[in-house]
Design a protein around this motif. Structure first.
Motif, PDB file in Angstrom:
ATOM      1  N   THR A  61      10.008 -30.212 -38.226  1.00  0.00           N
ATOM      2  CA  THR A  61      11.354 -29.645 -38.333  1.00  0.00           C
ATOM      3  C   THR A  61      12.245 -30.648 -39.063  1.00  0.00           C
ATOM      4  O   THR A  61      12.217 -31.846 -38.769  1.00  0.00           O
ATOM      5  CB  THR A  61      11.928 -29.324 -36.949  1.00  0.00           C
ATOM      6  N   TYR A  62      13.018 -30.153 -39.997  1.00  0.00           N
ATOM      7  CA  TYR A  62      13.811 -31.037 -40.842  1.00  0.00           C
ATOM      8  C   TYR A  62      15.176 -30.426 -41.127  1.00  0.00           C
ATOM      9  O   TYR A  62      15.378 -29.212 -41.014  1.00  0.00           O
ATOM     10  CB  TYR A  62      13.088 -31.301 -42.170  1.00  0.00           C
ATOM     11  N   THR A  63      16.101 -31.305 -41.485  1.00  0.00           N
ATOM     12  CA  THR A  63      17.399 -30.896 -41.999  1.00  0.00           C
ATOM     13  C   THR A  63      17.431 -31.139 -43.498  1.00  0.00           C
ATOM     14  O   THR A  63      17.099 -32.237 -43.953  1.00  0.00           O
ATOM     15  CB  THR A  63      18.530 -31.678 -41.326  1.00  0.00           C
ATOM     16  N   ALA A  64      17.802 -30.115 -44.244  1.00  0.00           N
ATOM     17  CA  ALA A  64      17.996 -30.258 -45.690  1.00  0.00           C
ATOM     18  C   ALA A  64      19.483 -30.391 -45.959  1.00  0.00           C
ATOM     19  O   ALA A  64      20.275 -29.526 -45.588  1.00  0.00           O
ATOM     20  CB  ALA A  64      17.426 -29.054 -46.430  1.00  0.00           C
ATOM     21  N   GLU A  65      19.866 -31.501 -46.581  1.00  0.00           N
ATOM     22  CA  GLU A  65      21.266 -31.760 -46.931  1.00  0.00           C
ATOM     23  C   GLU A  65      21.407 -31.679 -48.439  1.00  0.00           C
ATOM     24  O   GLU A  65      20.744 -32.410 -49.181  1.00  0.00           O
ATOM     25  CB  GLU A  65      21.691 -33.141 -46.438  1.00  0.00           C
ATOM     26  N   THR A  66      22.264 -30.777 -48.909  1.00  0.00           N
ATOM     27  CA  THR A  66      22.466 -30.576 -50.341  1.00  0.00           C
ATOM     28  C   THR A  66      23.924 -30.864 -50.681  1.00  0.00           C
ATOM     29  O   THR A  66      24.831 -30.320 -50.047  1.00  0.00           O
ATOM     30  CB  THR A  66      22.134 -29.133 -50.742  1.00  0.00           C
ATOM     31  N   GLY A  67      24.148 -31.724 -51.661  1.00  0.00           N
ATOM     32  CA  GLY A  67      25.535 -32.056 -51.978  1.00  0.00           C
ATOM     33  C   GLY A  67      25.674 -32.946 -53.189  1.00  0.00           C
ATOM     34  O   GLY A  67      24.755 -33.077 -54.003  1.00  0.00           O
ATOM     35  N   MET A  68      26.858 -33.528 -53.299  1.00  0.00           N
ATOM     36  CA  MET A  68      27.206 -34.413 -54.399  1.00  0.00           C
ATOM     37  C   MET A  68      27.685 -35.744 -53.822  1.00  0.00           C
ATOM     38  O   MET A  68      28.358 -35.773 -52.789  1.00  0.00           O
ATOM     39  CB  MET A  68      28.330 -33.824 -55.249  1.00  0.00           C
ATOM     40  N   LEU A  69      27.355 -36.831 -54.492  1.00  0.00           N
ATOM     41  CA  LEU A  69      27.918 -38.131 -54.164  1.00  0.00           C
ATOM     42  C   LEU A  69      28.601 -38.703 -55.398  1.00  0.00           C
ATOM     43  O   LEU A  69      28.115 -38.519 -56.522  1.00  0.00           O
ATOM     44  CB  LEU A  69      26.840 -39.108 -53.697  1.00  0.00           C
ATOM     45  N   PRO A  70      29.722 -39.413 -55.209  1.00  0.00           N
ATOM     46  CA  PRO A  70      30.409 -40.003 -56.369  1.00  0.00           C
ATOM     47  C   PRO A  70      29.729 -41.290 -56.820  1.00  0.00           C
ATOM     48  O   PRO A  70      29.135 -42.012 -56.017  1.00  0.00           O
ATOM     49  CB  PRO A  70      31.809 -40.284 -55.817  1.00  0.00           C
ATOM     50  N   ILE A  71      29.812 -41.567 -58.090  1.00  0.00           N
ATOM     51  CA  ILE A  71      29.447 -42.875 -58.632  1.00  0.00           C
ATOM     52  C   ILE A  71      30.760 -43.642 -58.767  1.00  0.00           C
ATOM     53  O   ILE A  71      31.609 -43.293 -59.597  1.00  0.00           O
ATOM     54  CB  ILE A  71      28.734 -42.761 -59.985  1.00  0.00           C
ATOM     55  N   LEU A  72      30.932 -44.638 -57.930  1.00  0.00           N
ATOM     56  CA  LEU A  72      32.225 -45.285 -57.787  1.00  0.00           C
ATOM     57  C   LEU A  72      32.409 -46.455 -58.750  1.00  0.00           C
ATOM     58  O   LEU A  72      31.461 -47.168 -59.075  1.00  0.00           O
ATOM     59  CB  LEU A  72      32.406 -45.787 -56.356  1.00  0.00           C
TER      60      LEU A  72
END
Length: 504
Positions: A61-72
């Motif tokens: 069982t897993y959690t899939a996290e989909t998103g964006m991260l900034p390049i700072l």
């Protein structure tokens, strides 16, 4: 300087568009310098879903996290937004003991979709068992061969690929170069590791094709910039030294190194003489012995090679490649992959794939000296494009009207090399000498004509390492090509090799 650029699939620009979202996107439309619909906002909250996949008979069982991260930047402002999908196994009480593997493809200019939906993620594209093109419409299946049972997985799309884009006040080409790429991908890994509190977890990189070149540089950059030490690198069908790939006047190195791949392809298509056709291991042993011995010596003599020795070399190359003697003679012993792909099955009206020489296509122009297309690339483009556009919206529930860029136009790419071939071997050697625990797993397909496994073997064998460091390097060969994992038996073997490598 002549560069031989490799991608995970095709050296073209291709954007794939999914169906319109059911609801309007969160942010108002905008336009950036690429003419795209809008700029992704890295401040948006990631989307989480939970699912279960059975791997080696065990429910995971897993959690899939989909998103964006900034390049700072140093002042905290964002230069770009990077799209990612991260899979984390649930129920783990001690995350410090749970490995995490950061994954990316190459190009440069390729999204991570190939490793993501072909080999490593919990869902994969359904190809024919041998990796050939299935009939559309295409579909997905659970990936029972994912290494998610032993490691969490983070798939990274570098700037301009996938949904990743430069910020409004920054140009995409700011990220189109070796050092700029290492800076942005390295910053992503640092920030993801920090936000998810994984600094004490075992950490690995998995790169394919140019992603291998990137992984070697990242191992050095992460250590030098952030003090982030890695446990291992998984190098899939890749390159460290471009001089091993790009034959040129004065550089004959690639021709002996690709010879075993020609032998493997000729074996697959039953073009070797009977004694070699009955024994692949023996055929490859003979091919490598000739490549590293007489063939290398013959090429070094150039036009001074005596006629008798030249004819002897032609006869041996004919035996090991399945090509006609006149083809080898006409090409002065130096057979590039385009000539081989065109000529091996020429009498049958077929051309071979570059990324996987097992796969063939109908030759539309028999008179042309080179193939008009790559059958191994066309086999994967449609299925992977359809799968990713469906998967990201319908299953991962990430909504965005931007096109998902499987392969983006990032040329010209600045390799930072002047009057020499780009080479990441020295960086990797420095990292291995300073971190004696770093392990390397090299995966390569025997029928890969773009990044033959013998090229990276050559690079690694010439790195200045102590004998004890060399014991940290292991190899695994597969029957198929660059994307060996589209061949089901190879995918099964790959899962076993990865499990053994990633287990603490």
């Amino acid at each position: 300087m002549k560069m031989f650029l490799t991608t995970a699939c095709l050296a073209i620009v291709l954007a794939t568009r999914g169906e319109a979202a059911d609801s309007a996107p969160t942010n108002a439309p905008d336009t950036n310098v690429l003419g795209l619909a809008r700029i992704p906002d890295a401040s948006r909250q990631p989307v989480h879903i939970t699912n279960t996949v059975t791997i080696v008979g065990e429910p995971v069982t897993y959690t899939a996290e989909t998103g964006m991260l900034p390049i700072l930047q140093a002042d905290g402002s964002s230069r770009a937004s990077v799209f990612y999908v991260a899979y984390t196994r649930t129920g783990i009480t001690n995350m410090g003991s749970r490995p995490v593997t950061f994954c990316f493809n190459g190009g440069p200019g390729s999204a991570s979709v190939w490793l993501h939906l072909g080999a490593l993620g919990p869902r994969r594209v359904k190809m024919n068992p041998d990796g050939s093109l299935p009939a559309p419409p295409f579909s997905m299946v659970d990936n029972e061969y994912s290494p998610l049972n032993v490691s969490d997985l983070v798939f990274i799309d570098p700037v301009a690929t996938g949904f990743s884009r430069a910020a409004k006040d920054h140009k995409p080409d700011e990220f189109f170069g070796d050092e700029a790429d290492l800076d942005s991908v390295g910053e992503f890994i640092r920030l993801w590791t920090t936000r998810h509190e994984r600094w004490l977890s075992p950490k690995y990189l998995c790169g394919e094709s140019y992603g291998v070149f990137r992984a070697a540089g990242l191992a050095d950059a992460l250590r030098g910039h952030y003090g982030l030490y890695l446990n291992g690198l998984i190098l899939v069908s890749g390159v460290l030294d471009f001089s091993t790939l790009s034959g040129d006047t004065g550089n004959d190195l690639p021709y002996p190194l690709i010879l075993p791949a020609y032998t493997a392809a000729a074996y697959y298509h039953h073009k070797l003489p009977p004694d070699l056709q009955s024994d692949l291991a023996g055929a490859l042993k003979e091919s490598r012995a000739f490549a590293g011995g007489e063939f290398t010596t013959d090429l070094q003599q150039g036009e001074a090679l005596p006629t008798g020795e030249r004819e002897k070399a032609i006869a041996e190359l004919t035996r090991l490649t399945g090509l006609k003697p006149q083809v080898i003679r006409d090409n002065n012993l130096r057979i590039d992959e385009g000539v081989f792909r065109k000529q091996l099955l020429h009498d049958e009206g077929l051309i071979l794939g570059a990324y996987d020489a097992r796969l063939t296509g109908r030759d539309g122009d028999p008179a042309s000296p080179y193939p008009g297309f790559d059958p191994s690339s066309t086999a994967v483009m449609g299925p992977f494009s359809a799968a990713m556009n469906y998967y990201v919206r319908s299953e991962l529930k990430f909504e965005d009207d931007l096109p998902y860029e499987l392969l983006a136009g990032v040329q010209p790419w600045n390799y930072g090399a002047r009057n020499q071939y780009a080479n990441a071997s020295a960086k990797l050697a420095d990292v291995m000498n300073q971190n004696s625990y770093l392990k390397i797993l090299v995966l390569g397909g025997r029928c890969d004509l773009v990044c033959p496994i013998d090229t990276i073997k050559h690079s690694l064998s010439h790195m200045p390492l102590a004998p004890e460091q060399r014991t940290n390097i292991r190899y695994a060969e597969f029957d198929a090509g660059h994307m060996m994992y589209i061949n089901l038996p190879d995918l099964q073997k790959m899962q076993r090799d990865l499990t053994d490598f990633l287990k603490p």
